[in-house]
Structure formats: C-alpha cells, structure tokens
Scaffold this motif. Structure first.
Motif, mmCIF file in Angstrom:
data_model
loop_
_atom_site.group_PDB
_atom_site.id
_atom_site.type_symbol
_atom_site.label_atom_id
_atom_site.label_comp_id
_atom_site.label_asym_id
_atom_site.label_seq_id
_atom_site.Cartn_x
_atom_site.Cartn_y
_atom_site.Cartn_z
ATOM 1 N N ALA A 193 0.839 -1.208 0.000
ATOM 2 C CA ALA A 193 0.000 0.000 0.000
ATOM 3 C C ALA A 193 0.870 1.254 0.000
ATOM 4 C CB ALA A 193 -0.927 -0.015 1.212
ATOM 5 N N ARG A 194 1.918 1.237 0.776
ATOM 6 C CA ARG A 194 2.862 2.367 0.812
ATOM 7 C C ARG A 194 3.483 2.604 -0.562
ATOM 8 N NH1 ARG A 194 8.592 1.750 4.078
ATOM 9 N NH2 ARG A 194 9.690 3.588 3.222
ATOM 10 N N ALA A 197 0.784 3.940 -3.077
ATOM 11 C CA ALA A 197 0.385 5.334 -2.846
ATOM 12 C C ALA A 197 1.387 6.309 -3.444
ATOM 13 C CB ALA A 197 0.238 5.588 -1.346
ATOM 14 N N TYR A 237 -3.950 -7.268 -2.899
ATOM 15 C CA TYR A 237 -3.145 -6.232 -2.261
ATOM 16 C C TYR A 237 -2.592 -5.255 -3.301
ATOM 17 C CZ TYR A 237 -3.008 -9.267 1.905
ATOM 18 O OH TYR A 237 -3.336 -10.032 2.993
ATOM 19 N N ALA A 240 -5.446 -3.132 -4.785
ATOM 20 C CA ALA A 240 -5.920 -2.153 -3.800
ATOM 21 C C ALA A 240 -4.945 -0.987 -3.687
ATOM 22 C CB ALA A 240 -6.114 -2.818 -2.438
ATOM 23 N N ALA A 241 -3.674 -1.251 -3.975
ATOM 24 C CA ALA A 241 -2.654 -0.200 -3.949
ATOM 25 C C ALA A 241 -2.599 0.579 -5.257
ATOM 26 C CB ALA A 241 -1.289 -0.811 -3.658
#
Length: 278
Positions: A193-194, A197, A237, A240-241
């Motif tokens: 996720a990091r 983003a 995952y 979603a990122a």
C-alpha cells in the motif's frame, strides 16, 4: 487473446529452455502478449535482433532482468558494476521496456555490515537513476527472501527497498513486488500500500512457495497453485494499492526446465487464469 490473459506476462526464466525465436512463437500461439526478458539470452541472440523479434511479434517487454549487484567495496569492482548497470539500462531502453529489475547484491567477502552494504546501493542509485530516467527506464529494487541476504541481496523486505527507493523520484526508482520473496512478511501488505500510494510498484511478479526446498534453494520456485501462497490475495493487495499493470510469472524450477517449454508456457498461463484471475 483471452481477456483472462490480458495482464499475464511470462518471464523468460520460467521457460528458459526455449530459444528466443521459439519463446516468441510460443507466446503468439498461446495468446500471450507480454514477456519479461533476461539479459543473458538477449545478449546471446543479439540485442537488436531480440528487439526486432519481439516488436514484430507485437510483444510488450514488461521488464528486463537484471541489474544490480551494487554492494562491492573495492573501487575497481564498484566501477565495473556501475558500468554493467549503465549497459543494462541501455539494453532495457533498446528493448522498449520501462523497467529494469535490480537484485542489489550480497555482502562483500568477509563483511558483516548490512547497513553499509545498503548505503552503497543508495550511492550507486544516485548515479544510475538519473541516467535511467534520461532513457525512459525505471529502476525496480527487488527485495529477496532473507535466506539470500548474505550472498545475493541485502535488501530483504519491501520496507527496506522502499527506504532506498524513496530517496529518489518515483518515476526513477521503485520496487519489484514478488510473492515468492515477501509472502512470509506480515508487514508486506502495508508496504505494498505504501509503494502504491507513491506510484512505486514498478512490477508485480508471482511464484509459489513449495517445500521441501531443493538443495541450493535458488531454483525452488513453485508453479502457481502448487504451494503455500494465496495468489488472489496478493493480487488483491497490489490492485488495492492501485497497480493495474502486467503480472509476471517468474519461476526458477529444474523440473519445469526439464519439460517441453511450450507445454510449460501453456500450463503457466492456465494456472494464472485459475489461481490469479478467476
């Protein structure tokens, strides 16, 4: 081409027994439009010849493997490594891919200084990243499983890879997310996720974890669906990122290499649909 294969990319190492023309032909017959290439077979066939072959076949080169090995302390060895990485960047640009995967390198002989080795990677990236950007190539730092930290890659987690990448613009340096190397890390989903983003997921690769590992462990990546990793979960995952790019299957497996490469390619595509897409 089946819609289920729109994002599928076959990494050349998965079917390394196929000569370059056979790989390209097999992709065409299987409806595969993305391929990840390796420098050694590209050089053996010829850089310009490979670029023309894949271009004429309508294949997109998703990544080139590999650059890196940037941890040497000896000045001559460091200069040679930088020179080799400059060449790798040029090769990636010639092949039309925007992503060069970096395996960072292990500890120099006699050293126990992980932190110092990682700093030398950062020093090298400061030289290489602007050069790559001028040629339209992004550098993707690939963390490898900790069992490789001593001799192959001192970057073992996505967090470590991002700590290095974030010293540079996202369009220059990001990460390679490979399930085989990070599935064990309960912090990896948050780090994906990091990375997403910040626009730093430069490639997403799949391989399964099967046991027992073979002697030497390097060639122990399992076929999708044969091991412990939930591929749909990891695809989730990544998506979603914000990652919507190609998904590359990269397998180092002696058993697969001993089989007919065209059959392995077809099987891998089928496994991708079954265990990743549907």
């Amino acid at each position: 081409m089946s819609p289920d294969l729109e994002r599928f990319s076959i990494n050349q190492m998965t079917v390394r027994q196929l000569p370059m023309p056979d790989l390209v032909d097999a992709c065409g017959r299987s409806g595969v439009t993305h391929v990840g290439l390796w420098r050694e077979p590209v050089r053996a066939y010829g850089l310009e010849a490979t670029a023309k072959l894949v271009r004429d076949a309508g294949l997109t080169v998703t990544t080139l493997c590999r650059g890196g090995f940037l941890t040497a302390t000896d000045p001559v060895e460091r200069a040679e490594a930088l020179g080799d990485n400059h060449a790798a960047i040029d090769e990636a640009a010639a092949l039309g891919t925007d992503t060069l995967v970096l395996v960072s390198g292990g500890l120099p002989p006699g050293s126990k200084d992980l932190r110092g080795a990682r700093e030398r990677i950062a020093d090298a990236l400061a030289v290489l990243a602007p050069y790559a950007a001028e040629r339209g190539v992004r550098l993707a730092i690939e963390p490898l499983h900790p069992m490789y930290a001593a001799d192959r890659c001192v970057v073992s987690t996505l967090a470590q890879a991002l700590d290095l990448a974030e010293r540079f613009p996202a369009e220059q340096v990001g990460v390679a997310v490979d399930t085989y190397h990070i599935w064990w890390d309960d912090q990896a989903p948050a780090q994906i996720a990091r990375a997403g983003a910040a626009g730093r997921i430069h490639t997403f690769q799949l391989a399964d974890w099967t046991t027992p590992l073979p002697e030497g462990v390097l060639n122990g990546r399992g076929q999708i669906g044969d091991g412990a990793i939930d591929m749909r979960e990891w695809r989730g995952y990544a998506e979603a990122a914000g990652y919507t790019g190609p998904i590359e299957v990269e397998l180092f497996n002696e058993g697969l290499w001993a089989r007919d490469g065209r059959e392995v390619l077809a099987e891998t595509a089928e496994r991708f649909v079954t265990h990743v897409i549907r």
